[in-house]
Motif scaffolding. Structure first.
Motif, mmCIF file in Angstrom:
data_model
loop_
_atom_site.group_PDB
_atom_site.id
_atom_site.type_symbol
_atom_site.label_atom_id
_atom_site.label_comp_id
_atom_site.label_asym_id
_atom_site.label_seq_id
_atom_site.Cartn_x
_atom_site.Cartn_y
_atom_site.Cartn_z
ATOM 1 N N GLY A 93 86.705 8.678 155.991
ATOM 2 C CA GLY A 93 86.305 7.754 157.053
ATOM 3 C C GLY A 93 86.153 8.455 158.395
ATOM 4 N N ILE A 94 86.768 7.863 159.419
ATOM 5 C CA ILE A 94 86.669 8.420 160.768
ATOM 6 C C ILE A 94 87.430 9.735 160.885
ATOM 7 C CG2 ILE A 94 88.674 7.262 161.767
ATOM 8 C CD1 ILE A 94 86.925 6.694 164.253
ATOM 9 N N GLY A 95 88.188 10.090 159.845
ATOM 10 C CA GLY A 95 88.864 11.384 159.832
ATOM 11 C C GLY A 95 87.908 12.554 159.880
ATOM 12 N N SER A 106 85.756 15.436 168.865
ATOM 13 C CA SER A 106 84.845 15.568 167.735
ATOM 14 C C SER A 106 83.752 16.592 168.012
ATOM 15 C CB SER A 106 84.214 14.221 167.382
ATOM 16 O OG SER A 106 83.575 13.638 168.496
ATOM 17 N N SER A 107 83.756 17.154 169.214
ATOM 18 C CA SER A 107 82.866 18.261 169.560
ATOM 19 C C SER A 107 83.461 18.984 170.745
ATOM 20 C CB SER A 107 81.462 17.763 169.906
ATOM 21 O OG SER A 107 80.612 18.844 170.268
ATOM 22 N N VAL A 108 83.420 20.299 170.702
ATOM 23 C CA VAL A 108 83.982 21.131 171.760
ATOM 24 C C VAL A 108 82.864 21.984 172.332
ATOM 25 C CG1 VAL A 108 85.663 22.913 172.322
ATOM 26 C CG2 VAL A 108 86.223 21.180 170.614
ATOM 27 N N GLN A 109 82.678 21.928 173.643
ATOM 28 C CA GLN A 109 81.655 22.727 174.302
ATOM 29 C C GLN A 109 82.323 23.681 175.282
ATOM 30 O OE1 GLN A 109 78.615 20.231 176.050
ATOM 31 N NE2 GLN A 109 78.842 18.702 174.439
ATOM 32 N N THR A 110 81.731 24.840 175.440
ATOM 33 C CA THR A 110 82.319 25.847 176.329
ATOM 34 C C THR A 110 82.033 25.565 177.798
ATOM 35 O OG1 THR A 110 80.350 27.237 176.103
ATOM 36 C CG2 THR A 110 82.161 27.630 174.559
ATOM 37 N N THR A 111 81.172 24.601 178.093
ATOM 38 C CA THR A 111 80.809 24.307 179.488
ATOM 39 C C THR A 111 81.630 23.171 180.080
ATOM 40 O OG1 THR A 111 79.064 22.824 178.715
ATOM 41 C CG2 THR A 111 78.452 25.115 179.139
ATOM 42 N N GLY A 112 82.679 22.746 179.382
ATOM 43 C CA GLY A 112 83.516 21.670 179.904
ATOM 44 C C GLY A 112 83.201 20.315 179.323
ATOM 45 N N GLY A 113 82.095 20.206 178.580
ATOM 46 C CA GLY A 113 81.746 18.937 177.967
ATOM 47 C C GLY A 113 82.487 18.727 176.655
ATOM 48 N N LEU A 114 82.685 17.469 176.304
ATOM 49 C CA LEU A 114 83.395 17.115 175.078
ATOM 50 C C LEU A 114 82.709 15.921 174.436
ATOM 51 C CD1 LEU A 114 87.037 17.160 176.500
ATOM 52 C CD2 LEU A 114 86.115 18.850 174.904
ATOM 53 N N ALA A 115 83.031 15.675 173.175
ATOM 54 C CA ALA A 115 82.609 14.444 172.532
ATOM 55 C C ALA A 115 83.821 13.815 171.871
ATOM 56 C CB ALA A 115 81.511 14.700 171.499
ATOM 57 N N HIS A 116 83.882 12.498 171.925
ATOM 58 C CA HIS A 116 84.959 11.750 171.290
ATOM 59 C C HIS A 116 84.344 10.632 170.457
ATOM 60 C CE1 HIS A 116 88.345 13.591 173.459
ATOM 61 N NE2 HIS A 116 87.515 13.654 174.475
ATOM 62 N N THR A 117 84.811 10.505 169.233
ATOM 63 C CA THR A 117 84.363 9.443 168.343
ATOM 64 C C THR A 117 85.436 8.365 168.330
ATOM 65 O OG1 THR A 117 83.089 10.994 167.010
ATOM 66 C CG2 THR A 117 83.654 8.876 165.998
ATOM 67 N N ILE A 118 85.036 7.135 168.657
ATOM 68 C CA ILE A 118 85.999 6.064 168.920
ATOM 69 C C ILE A 118 85.641 4.848 168.074
ATOM 70 C CG2 ILE A 118 87.000 4.583 170.718
ATOM 71 C CD1 ILE A 118 85.959 6.753 172.751
ATOM 72 N N ARG A 119 86.650 4.292 167.417
ATOM 73 C CA ARG A 119 86.474 3.044 166.665
ATOM 74 C C ARG A 119 87.011 1.883 167.480
ATOM 75 N NH1 ARG A 119 88.609 3.182 160.784
ATOM 76 N NH2 ARG A 119 86.486 3.928 160.400
ATOM 77 N N SER A 120 86.291 0.797 167.503
ATOM 78 C CA SER A 120 86.674 -0.381 168.276
ATOM 79 C C SER A 120 87.720 -1.182 167.508
ATOM 80 C CB SER A 120 85.440 -1.246 168.552
ATOM 81 O OG SER A 120 85.792 -2.393 169.277
ATOM 82 N N VAL A 121 88.976 -1.072 167.940
ATOM 83 C CA VAL A 121 90.068 -1.768 167.249
ATOM 84 C C VAL A 121 91.019 -2.473 168.216
ATOM 85 C CG1 VAL A 121 90.041 -0.274 165.224
ATOM 86 C CG2 VAL A 121 91.444 0.356 167.180
ATOM 87 N N GLY A 122 90.764 -2.410 169.510
ATOM 88 C CA GLY A 122 91.654 -3.029 170.489
ATOM 89 C C GLY A 122 90.998 -3.079 171.847
ATOM 90 N N ALA A 123 91.742 -3.550 172.835
ATOM 91 C CA ALA A 123 91.156 -3.760 174.165
ATOM 92 C C ALA A 123 90.616 -2.477 174.773
ATOM 93 C CB ALA A 123 92.196 -4.397 175.085
ATOM 94 N N VAL A 124 91.387 -1.392 174.699
ATOM 95 C CA VAL A 124 90.943 -0.130 175.315
ATOM 96 C C VAL A 124 89.763 0.455 174.542
ATOM 97 C CG1 VAL A 124 91.607 2.190 176.019
ATOM 98 C CG2 VAL A 124 93.254 0.321 176.220
ATOM 99 N N SER A 125 89.899 0.537 173.223
ATOM 100 C CA SER A 125 88.803 1.106 172.432
ATOM 101 C C SER A 125 87.548 0.237 172.504
ATOM 102 C CB SER A 125 89.238 1.315 170.982
ATOM 103 O OG SER A 125 89.690 0.115 170.406
#
Length: 268
Positions: A113-115, A56-75
């Protein structure tokens, strides 16, 4: 790309909705190769497993962002992560939105939504060089006002038209009410020279893509992001198969010309 999870530290955590958070991650050591808008990572919660999550975000320094919905054990475990915690990433996997193909044309971005999360890097890339496109439109829909992500950020985007709508308004809501496709009539685009990018629940994708095609947008220029049960991310296990497509390899972004006949098959 690596098949072994690479440790990343949570450096920021933002609550998006009651069940969704965005984690900003930076590598503990060596960084993964650069991600591009539309691609995804396998995000590993140590002791629980891993799930595919688009960037959900791309950085040129190696950092990233991820948007996660809680729907199961891993999430659930990932959403419970706090600043300083370490998760694992492997990737990048999948293809991209290929925004560069839209240069000189109208751009229409439709999120449900989360799309919005996989589309956010695309929006930011387009807004970084608005002169490259004729007009940029962003349409966002959600079930309720409480399900809208990054509303203030969306409304700050300087596009030809930015529309936000909800299916079920709550107290104090003064915006549009209804499905996101109703905003298409107010967007500024020439159908035969438009590139459309769509992500959200499959019913929303089908409805939006069909209406765009009916309005004259070429099916090859309507690009949709599909999510299926990705496990290996290398096209070997078959869990993400949609007809002839292995979405972790040939997707998650495909054209509506590819997706339409497959999404019309019941239970496929």
């Amino acid at each position: 790309m690596t098949t072994v999870p690479v440790p990343h530290r949570v450096v920021a955590r933002r609550t998006e909705t009651a069940d969704t958070v965005t984690l900003r991650l930076e590598p503990v050591g060596a960084a993964l190769p650069d991600f591009a808008p539309g691609q995804f990572a396998m995000v590993h919660c140590f002791g629980r497993g891993e799930i595919p999550v688009s960037v959900s975000s791309v950085q040129t320094t190696g950092g990233l962002a991820h948007t996660i919905r809680s729907v199961g054990a891993v999430s659930d475990g990932l959403c419970a992560s706090r600043v300083g915690d370490v998760v694992g990433l492997r990737g990048p996997y999948g293809n991209t939105w290929e925004l560069q193909r839209a240069r000189g044309s109208d751009v229409l971005i439709v999120a449900g939504g989360i799309g919005l999360a996989p589309l956010r890097p695309l929006v930011l890339s387009a807004l970084a060089e608005p002169e490259a496109y004729r007009r940029i439109n962003v349409l966002v829909g959600a079930r309720t006002p409480g399900d809208l992500m990054a509303r203030a950020e969306v409304e700050s985007w300087a596009t030809a038209f930015t529309g936000v709508t909800v299916d079920q308004p709550g107290p104090g809501w003064r915006g549009d009410v209804g499905v996101v496709t109703q905003l298409l009539g107010r967007a500024l685009f020439e159908p035969d020279d438009t590139w459309a990018f769509v992500c959200g629940p499959e019913p929303m994708i089908r409805a939006t893509a069909r209406e765009l095609a009916d309005r004259g947008v070429p099916r090859e220029r309507i690009r949709v992001s599909l999510e299926r049960n990705m496990r290996c991310a290398t096209g070997h296990c078959g869990h993400c198969q949609l007809g002839p497509l292995l979405l972790c390899r040939t997707g998650p972004v495909v054209t509506w010309a590819q997706a339409e006949p497959l999404l019309s098959v019941r239970e496929l």
